[in-house]
Design a protein around this motif. Structure first.
Motif, mmCIF file in Angstrom:
data_model
loop_
_atom_site.group_PDB
_atom_site.id
_atom_site.type_symbol
_atom_site.label_atom_id
_atom_site.label_comp_id
_atom_site.label_asym_id
_atom_site.label_seq_id
_atom_site.Cartn_x
_atom_site.Cartn_y
_atom_site.Cartn_z
ATOM 1 N N GLN A 25 1.007 -1.285 0.142
ATOM 2 C CA GLN A 25 -0.043 0.113 -0.048
ATOM 3 C C GLN A 25 1.045 1.201 -0.166
ATOM 4 O O GLN A 25 0.766 2.155 0.920
ATOM 5 C CB GLN A 25 -0.757 -0.245 1.210
ATOM 6 N N PRO A 26 1.650 1.627 -0.982
ATOM 7 C CA PRO A 26 2.499 2.625 -1.112
ATOM 8 C C PRO A 26 1.771 3.926 -1.266
ATOM 9 O O PRO A 26 0.419 3.812 -1.807
ATOM 10 C CB PRO A 26 3.361 2.506 -2.470
ATOM 11 N N ASP A 27 2.251 5.034 -1.022
ATOM 12 C CA ASP A 27 1.612 6.297 -0.987
ATOM 13 C C ASP A 27 1.366 6.728 -2.348
ATOM 14 O O ASP A 27 0.609 7.488 -2.789
ATOM 15 C CB ASP A 27 2.180 7.487 -0.361
ATOM 16 N N LEU A 28 2.378 6.263 -3.393
ATOM 17 C CA LEU A 28 2.499 6.774 -4.805
ATOM 18 C C LEU A 28 2.833 5.545 -5.465
ATOM 19 O O LEU A 28 4.133 5.260 -5.148
ATOM 20 C CB LEU A 28 3.258 7.999 -5.067
ATOM 21 N N VAL A 29 2.292 5.153 -6.507
ATOM 22 C CA VAL A 29 3.015 4.320 -7.492
ATOM 23 C C VAL A 29 3.130 5.271 -8.880
ATOM 24 O O VAL A 29 2.432 5.744 -9.370
ATOM 25 C CB VAL A 29 2.008 3.118 -7.788
ATOM 26 N N ILE A 30 4.457 5.012 -9.330
ATOM 27 C CA ILE A 30 4.757 5.582 -10.503
ATOM 28 C C ILE A 30 4.749 4.617 -11.467
ATOM 29 O O ILE A 30 5.583 3.708 -11.641
ATOM 30 C CB ILE A 30 6.340 6.321 -10.524
ATOM 31 N N THR A 31 3.874 4.545 -12.555
ATOM 32 C CA THR A 31 3.617 3.478 -13.448
ATOM 33 C C THR A 31 3.174 3.928 -14.790
ATOM 34 O O THR A 31 2.871 5.070 -14.957
ATOM 35 C CB THR A 31 2.319 2.843 -12.884
ATOM 36 N N GLY A 32 3.121 2.864 -15.771
ATOM 37 C CA GLY A 32 2.783 3.292 -17.029
ATOM 38 C C GLY A 32 1.215 3.479 -17.148
ATOM 39 O O GLY A 32 0.650 3.342 -16.067
ATOM 40 N N MET A 33 0.866 3.944 -18.526
ATOM 41 C CA MET A 33 -0.651 4.396 -18.339
ATOM 42 C C MET A 33 -1.688 3.408 -18.291
ATOM 43 O O MET A 33 -2.744 3.483 -18.189
ATOM 44 C CB MET A 33 -0.961 5.042 -19.982
ATOM 45 N N ALA A 34 -1.153 2.099 -18.488
ATOM 46 C CA ALA A 34 -2.156 0.896 -18.698
ATOM 47 C C ALA A 34 -2.589 0.631 -17.159
ATOM 48 O O ALA A 34 -3.867 0.305 -16.955
ATOM 49 C CB ALA A 34 -1.339 -0.271 -19.151
ATOM 50 N N HIS A 35 -1.917 0.846 -16.061
ATOM 51 C CA HIS A 35 -2.162 0.460 -14.588
ATOM 52 C C HIS A 35 -2.682 1.693 -13.686
ATOM 53 O O HIS A 35 -3.147 1.526 -12.743
ATOM 54 C CB HIS A 35 -1.250 -0.190 -14.160
ATOM 55 N N LEU A 39 -5.480 1.092 -10.477
ATOM 56 C CA LEU A 39 -4.755 1.200 -9.176
ATOM 57 C C LEU A 39 -5.556 2.244 -8.572
ATOM 58 O O LEU A 39 -6.145 2.318 -7.370
ATOM 59 C CB LEU A 39 -3.445 1.684 -9.525
ATOM 60 N N GLU A 40 -5.790 3.550 -9.351
ATOM 61 C CA GLU A 40 -6.590 4.731 -8.784
ATOM 62 C C GLU A 40 -8.043 4.181 -7.971
ATOM 63 O O GLU A 40 -8.450 4.574 -6.877
ATOM 64 C CB GLU A 40 -6.810 5.799 -9.416
ATOM 65 N N ALA A 41 -8.616 3.187 -8.841
ATOM 66 C CA ALA A 41 -9.868 2.858 -8.499
ATOM 67 C C ALA A 41 -9.814 2.075 -7.392
ATOM 68 O O ALA A 41 -10.878 1.665 -6.516
ATOM 69 C CB ALA A 41 -10.557 1.952 -9.550
ATOM 70 N N ARG A 42 -8.575 1.454 -6.870
ATOM 71 C CA ARG A 42 -8.595 0.608 -5.733
ATOM 72 C C ARG A 42 -7.854 1.447 -4.790
ATOM 73 O O ARG A 42 -7.197 0.785 -3.549
ATOM 74 C CB ARG A 42 -7.557 -0.654 -6.111
ATOM 75 N N GLY A 43 -7.746 2.853 -4.795
ATOM 76 C CA GLY A 43 -7.350 3.582 -3.771
ATOM 77 C C GLY A 43 -5.889 3.986 -3.552
ATOM 78 O O GLY A 43 -5.324 4.543 -2.692
ATOM 79 N N ILE A 44 -5.171 3.522 -4.691
ATOM 80 C CA ILE A 44 -3.610 3.754 -4.719
ATOM 81 C C ILE A 44 -3.645 4.749 -5.406
ATOM 82 O O ILE A 44 -3.818 4.804 -7.009
ATOM 83 C CB ILE A 44 -2.923 2.456 -5.334
ATOM 84 N N SER A 45 -2.771 5.869 -5.152
ATOM 85 C CA SER A 45 -2.361 6.966 -5.925
ATOM 86 C C SER A 45 -1.084 6.828 -6.985
ATOM 87 O O SER A 45 -0.299 6.018 -6.808
ATOM 88 C CB SER A 45 -1.876 8.275 -5.157
ATOM 89 N N THR A 46 -1.412 7.325 -8.079
ATOM 90 C CA THR A 46 -0.339 6.956 -9.156
ATOM 91 C C THR A 46 0.085 8.094 -9.855
ATOM 92 O O THR A 46 -0.730 9.193 -9.840
ATOM 93 C CB THR A 46 -1.141 6.038 -10.210
#
Lengths: 465, 508, 465, 508
Positions: free
Chosen positions: A399-409, A413-420
């Motif tokens: 449950q990191p505070d921020l995930v830096i990720t490609g456009m596909a995910h 992730l946002e819909a699951r409450g994970i900020s990206t």
């Protein structure tokens, strides 16, 4: 490699996974390179799959008159019923007729690899026939990831840089666009005066494609230390490629340019300055210091400059301090960003990265380890060729505070409450140097600021778990 | 006298006519000079109304002026009563004829003697009230008229309906998206298990007004139209009312919870929490949009909101609370209801502007340089000049506010429509965001805002060249911020170094 | 009046109804006059009702920076607590400051009539004080309908036309914009040559506001006959108002300018050429013939020209021939249009018209009667100050093929299967002269062509009858 | 090789993935090099999808190429089968990996041995078929697979439902307005009293496919997707299908009448005439719009239509038959289905263009100078350059084709949405019409189209001045028409007289 400083042994943990991960195709690089090199034309030789990618995922084919196009391979091309040379000639002649560029860059793709199309063999003949230089870059997904596409193009272009400075001053002046800009409107004696602001040092060429304002900015920073840049690869125009002579010093501005570095060292006998990359005030300072140290120029005021930039970042640093971040891996900027964010007080869980050249990124990796030590945080794991499914399981757990990720995910992730944050934005934003450090944090803090703004809404998960 | 290029609210008689012609089988007689009757044109053209507008002008010309208009007005009322058999004829003067200070009440009494239907004079001061206030008053007047009439005859029906029920008050012809809002409200009430007792004035019969007290409560979706009638019904018949505009997911939920409270206080037993949860998470896409990447890119962007009280307040709350957008200025032209506006929005925005002068708003927008505007057609035109996109959220109405496709602002479908409006206003789709992250390379098509008039500062050629590399759509802002920085530090020349220092200092 | 030809006794049937009809307010004229007179500013002195009309029904206040505005009367103005002179001075000073026009036209309204604001008294004083000419026009709905607003402005402006030609040639040249345009780029001797293309005749001034291309067009048509126009009222700029001397001939281009005609005759001692109006090929020919005949210029080729225009109209004429039309009455162009459409073979049921000056329109009325006779159709009834309710009953009974009506009735009639055309479009479209005859029929035939296009749909009524 | 700046239909694997990821609990494995997996980005960003896209790439890199991919592909299939327990795994190569000519059927058979769910290989030639054709084929393949499987087990349910029922075939993820169209079709079927047996592939379970034959008929709203499946069902199970796209009031009525026929042939007894009449006259505003004054002003205006077969054909018919607009060119990029397009539209438009080359269409538009375009995003960009408004009516999809507010193209609400699209495209609201009748006085804001390159003709200064008085938005046209007239008559100088003669001659 020319490393002036003894390396700190990094205690970084390297892993390698399945490589079942999402990233953009390396042909993406045409999207920024055609803009950067204003007299170029990029021809991507590939299938409908490549073309549809450029059109959709990069969203760029909709704009007016791009200076790039697809050479779309059809059934006859694949089955070798058609003659590649004739086909390419037909297309390049049309491009010459319609656009008349100073150079045509052929971007080879997976398909040209698989059907073993002899682009390197065809190019010189066609170049001679139509009278326009043809540069071949194998920016294919079999060998490279996303930003490495630029590496293949620059490595190929490095071979086209003139070997000797022409004696004609006028021409030289034209060759060096930046220098001209900096001297713009000044009289000759003033230019001489300007020249005297520089220290005596060996010639230095920088490599890596940056937007023009960033080029100016880094040029100015080095000028403040008395260091003069003799050229950039690439320049604004193909006809202005920098002179590269044996023994010139070269330094990269981006972590994904290992092939270009190797080419410059092996083929052009340049000396590579291995430094951390000029991202973040810490990285920028280290980059300048390293260059100056190698060139034998004493720096002045760098520490104060870094401190002042940090001061300007304080509001954003306060937002990220103590927060954790997870890099899924996409554009090879991950290590530099992780190092800067660690310095900002973030905890880095994992650095996913498509490809890791430990030699070319050595100074950056050392700097990361050193930063972790200094900030008193544990060393992050660096996962090369990650497996996205496994990463998502780890993210769910951590449950990191921020995930830096490609456009596909990002959206799931946002819909699951994970900020990206989209990794691709760091590729396109202006993030290098002191001045732009704030822009990096502008991007990083945006989801966090968004969370602050929306915190009273009472929801942050939009799928049933 | 006031020099005016534009006005936000129309004259009083327009408000009166909107109410009169919304009712079924009501006719209005305008006592006015030739040319004052353009209400009929507006209704016919904007609403694409298939029927003739039930408004007839009793024309005041030089002869009538000389002779007195009594005879003509009465003739026209009685004639119309015979021709169309309306339930009610409403007489109204305009700004012009109201100056004549005739005893119109007397005209009406005289006309009533020879008319089958009812005849009343709309009781509005044409120089003190505008369209919105006049509409509110006229609606209250008609409601009161028929309830008093019914009370005299003992025909007012006060027996509550068996199931919870509502009167929706304030849906009117030529209202801003009223037709679609009304459809959405009907659906919402059906979903909530609430019967609709009456909707007024839209297509309602005045004869049925004495059934108003049967509803469990009154619902006032728009603050500008219906409150006076609701207050009368509360005073005289003890009917509670709900006046929370269900616009945006947060306010819609608040509105529904208030409705639940009102129903349960009268012995009902409803719980709408599950419904709200389901609508918010699944039916409306607005809540999800606010978390999605598209909306993240809007975080902290600056917006200006201007409109009537209802829409400007609701829109500001949506932008700030639901999308994380920074409303740097919110304003209304409903000066007469200023206190409420301030109270509602003080916690939500940096500045508040209460004004009827479009020039004042235009200047504020030019100065603040927001990324987007949400306003009226006038602000849309201001935005066009400045190259700032504008979503239209409030009257004065325009043909574009009468779309044929379904576009409510209220309820859960309204939240979806508003989300599209916001998203498209800010970014004109993904396109502009891509332009921005790709460094605005398609500069040929980007709207460039002219850089403000020559400044007193001297830009070096290098700095000027650097400025020109900044994409057109933010160049003006970079220039101004840099100059501000330079002025504060007494630099009279802007060099590259000053530009970067400014950027580092103010994030220009 | 100077009528060269003996009138045919018209057997037209005139009626007058209640005047309960819809038409635009005469202040509408600012919408076209402010465009026509490029250095003007129009100030409409009236109420919120007037302002909202201009903003909505005319839909024009939304455009960028119109050169007109409202002086909105507030409660204090109505109750005479405020001083009209001071108030108007304040506003006009602001206009002078912001726009600095060559003239400010005050448009009086019903309200200024009722409160008896002394605009004519105030204007000269204020004009002297602020140094900008102020023209006062009482374009109020108590006395006038729609297009007559222009009549009030032109009548008022007629008084401002210079009485004597200035001797300074340069100034004169500037004064006559059209002439300058026609001679544009030609050398002096060429101009002299051009001058010689004209026959010798008494000076002629035309009145009526037409779009510039129509002005050029009519000017050219008269030039073909050797007739030179000495000026137009209004000109493109207030500062170029034509010189009008006693005895000049004047001719109107529109049927609603009776007050202007009277002013020119009575106050400026001009001779009015009473002619049908130049609408339709028949009207245009008659207008030119009448002018030429009065000026003693022999016409040539007019008959052929008219015939050729008719030939060009044939496809549209075929569409309207045998169809019937009903004018509800709106813009005072009704008689001219009815006459042209009768000539096209249409049957005219009724000509509703807000106001009928039988003297000023005499030639047109005669021409209508003559046309009806020649086409073998019955004379239409001309209904002045119609009653719209009664008209709608008659339309229901007659079921005309086309109703030309104001904006308020068009949609409801269409919903009942009655084809309509907005009368207001004839006010704004370019309908005068030979060349534009097709545009008149373009408008008239549009609903008929629409009906053709949609005839297979199976419905044309959209309300239950 | 083909020099391509843009393409209308995507590659085949996109079509396959659209079908696979539309079904519920189906996973796709893409056998492809890194970077070919942007389908996941498109789905996530364009649909703003909350869930992870069920597509995993089994990455082909240099090592895999050297060793052969069999092991990796099979491992990835079996792994995914274990991780997510999908009902079905669909394996697809891309253009690139299909060249390797591996025995993928064999990979699938091997993987099936160790998988709980079904595993199939999408059977598509990646160089012969495009996205649309591949989607049609993959859907038919999956339908066939499960019906054959069911037939073997004897579990196919052929008992017709008690009441008339329908399968709606062809609703898919990343389809042009599919989500809203589907909602509208569900409403339409409910209104017609027809039960929905299945909707495929959208959110359908592959396990339920054996219930397809229970429906009375199949309905194919889009010609490009579903016909192959419908034909299979007709052949094997004797199910009739209706493939009339219910777009526009006329075609919607024709579609409903065809449905009635199909139902009544099977013993039903339905009559929808009253419903059609009511919807056409009262619910849809399109029929009324076509008679209204706003639409009258569009009579005879020129339009160009371009898109896929379904939308280009339906739109052309609407413009011509329902609005009286002159379609000077209609075109499609569905070359493979050219005959049908020509047959449908030959009576309706002046010219037909079948092409996949966007340059060809752009040139045709520039030459024809229509008043409006109805096309794809590409034509919208062409229109932007030429200053011609464009309504987007067909894929390729774009974020703007996934509005949050309700915007169907099909059914009666679809007719309303299309009416707005047409009205706004032509006139940008009332504004532009007013501009035109007022002589375009607001020229500052009008989009001016650059006058074409310098001509060989000589314009006198007077004529040039006159030309400049023509409003910007028609000036180019007037210039060209005048020059054409002059050339035909061998005038080498254009004077005022020539200009007027040209106007009289050609109505320039």
């Amino acid at each position: 490699m020319t490393l002036a400083q003894a390396p700190i042994t990094p205690e970084l943990n390297f892993e390698c996974e399945t490589g079942n991960y999402h990233t953009f195709c390396p042909i993406s690089c045409v999207a920024w390179l055609y803009q950067k090199i204003e007299d170029s034309f990029f021809l991507v030789i590939g299938t409908k799959t490549c073309g549809y990618f450029l059109q959709n995922a990069m969203g760029v084919m909709i704009f007016a008159e791009p200076r790039y196009a697809m050479a779309e391979l059809e059934e006859g091309d694949i089955s070798a019923q058609l003659n590649d040379y004739n086909e390419l000639r037909r297309l390049c002649e049309q491009i010459k007729r319609d656009r008349n560029p100073s150079v045509i860059v052929w971007i080879g793709t997976c398909t040209t690899e698989i059907i073993k199309m002899d682009l390197e063999g065809i190019a010189p003949k066609l170049e001679a026939e139509i009278g326009i230089p043809i540069v071949v870059a194998r920016a294919n997904g079999l060998d490279y990831a996303f930003t490495q596409g630029e590496d293949t193009v620059l490595a190929s272009m490095a071979n086209r840089c003139p070997k000797e400075a022409t004696t004609n001053t006028e021409e030289k002046e034209e060759r060096n666009g930046i220098q001209k800009l900096l001297n713009f409107g000044k009289k000759k004696e003033e230019i001489t005066a300007t020249e005297s602001e520089y220290k005596q040092h060996h010639p230095l060429v920088l490599f890596g494609s940056l937007p023009d304002p960033v080029v100016t900015n880094l040029t100015l920073e080095l000028k403040k230390q008395g260091v003069k840049i003799d050229g950039w690869l690439p320049a604004k125009r193909y006809t202005e490629l920098p002179v590269i002579e044996e023994g010139y010093y070269v330094a990269g501005v981006n972590p994904f340019l290992s092939r270009t570095a190797t080419t410059l060292m092996r083929r052009r006998k340049c000396k590579l300055i291995g430094a951390p990359f000029p991202i973040g005030p810490d990285g920028t300072r280290a980059w300048i210091e390293k260059i100056c140290s190698v060139l034998g120029v004493e720096t002045h005021g760098l520490e104060e400059r870094e401190a002042q930039i940090w001061e300007n970042l304080q509001d954003y640093v306060d937002l990220v301090k103590g927060k954790s971040v997870f890099f899924m891996g996409d554009n090879l900027l991950e290590v530099s960003l992780a190092r800067f964010l660690t310095r900002c007080g973030m905890k880095v869980h994992e650095i996913g990265i498509p490809y890791m050249d430990k030699r070319y990124q050595k100074a950056e990796l050392d700097f990361l380890a050193q930063t972790c030590q200094e900030m008193g945080v544990t060393m992050p794991t660096i996962v090369e060729k990650p497996d996205n499914y496994n990463q998502l399981q780890r993210i769910k757990e951590l449950q990191p505070d921020l995930v830096i990720t490609g456009m596909a995910h990002a959206n799931p992730l946002e819909a699951r409450g994970i900020s990206t944050k989209w990794s691709v934005e760091f590729t396109f934003a202006q993030i290098h140097g002191f001045t732009n450090a704030r822009d990096v944090l502008e991007l990083v803090t945006r989801p966090l600021r968004r969370n602050n703004n929306l915190k009273d809404l009472g929801w942050n998960q939009l799928v049933k778990s | 006298m006031k020099l005016a290029y534009w006005m936000y609210a129309g004259p009083a008689h327009i408000g009166t006519l909107r109410i009169a012609s919304s009712f079924k089988n009501v006719h209005a007689i305008m006592h006015a000079p030739l040319g004052d009757d353009y209400f009929n044109v507006m209704r016919s053209m904007l609403e694409r109304e298939r029927n003739f507008t039930p408004v007839t002008t009793s024309v005041v010309d030089r002869n009538v002026l000389a002779r007195g208009s009594q005879e003509k007005v009465i003739d026209n009322i009685v004639r119309k009563d015979g021709e169309e058999n309306p339930d009610l004829i409403v007489l109204t003067p305009t700004c012009t004829s109201s100056i004549l200070q005739e005893d119109l009440e007397n005209f009406v009494s005289r006309a009533q003697l020879n008319s089958q239907g009812d005849v009343i004079l709309a009781d509005v001061n044409h120089y003190r009230y505008n369209e919105l206030q006049a509409a509110d008053r006229t609606l209250a007047q008609i409601v009161k008229f028929y309830l008093e009439k019914g009370a005299k005859k003992g025909t007012v029906n006060q027996e509550k309906t068996a199931n919870p029920s509502v009167n929706i008050i304030g849906i009117s012809t030529l209202g801003f998206h009223h037709n679609h809002d009304c459809r959405e409200l009907k659906k919402l009430m059906a979903d909530l298990g609430i019967e609709i007792n009456m909707i007024i004035p839209d297509k309602a019969s005045v004869q049925d007004l004495q059934n108003l007290p049967r509803a469990w409560f009154n619902f006032i979706p728009y603050r500008e139209l219906g409150l006076m009638a609701a207050e009368h019904l509360q005073r005289e018949y003890g009917m509670p009312y709900v006046d929370i505009t269900p616009m945006g997911v947060v306010e819609t939920a608040r509105c529904i919870r208030e409705i639940a409270k009102v129903i349960n206080q009268q012995g009902g037993n409803v719980d709408y929490e599950e419904f709200i949860e389901h609508q918010t998470m699944e039916v409306s896409e607005a809540a999800w949009f606010s978390r999605s990447i598209d909306c993240q890119n809007l975080t902290g962007k600056k917006a200006v909101v201007f409109g009537d009280n209802t829409h400007a307040v609701a829109m500001t709350k949506i932008l700030v609370r639901e999308m994380g957008i920074n409303v740097v200025l919110a304003g209304t032209y409903c000066k007469y209801d200023e206190a409420w506006f301030r109270k509602e929005l003080e916690p939500f925005c940096d500045n508040i502007l209460i004004s009827e002068d479009n020039g004042e708003i235009a200047n504020a927008i030019a100065k603040l340089e927001p990324s987007a505007i949400f306003g009226t057609q006038m602000e849309r035109h201001v935005g066009k000049r400045l190259g700032i996109p504008c979503g239209v959220i409030a009257a004065p109405i325009h043909i574009q506010n009468f779309p044929i496709g379904y576009k409510p602002f209220l309820g859960y479908e309204g939240t979806n429509q508003i989300t599209d409006l916001v998203y498209n206003s800010f970014t004109l789709g993904m396109e502009d965001h891509l332009l921005e992250i790709f460094g605005g390379h398609d500069t040929k098509e980007v709207i460039t805002k002219g850089i403000s008039a020559d400044s007193d500062l001297n830009w070096t050629k290098e700095a000027q060249a650097e400025l020109n590399k900044v994409p057109g759509f933010v160049r003006g802002k970079v220039k101004r911020n840099t100059e501000k920085f330079a002025r504060e530090r007494n630099f009279d020349q802007i060099t590259l170094e000053v530009m970067y220092a400014a950027k580092e200092s103010v994030g220009a």
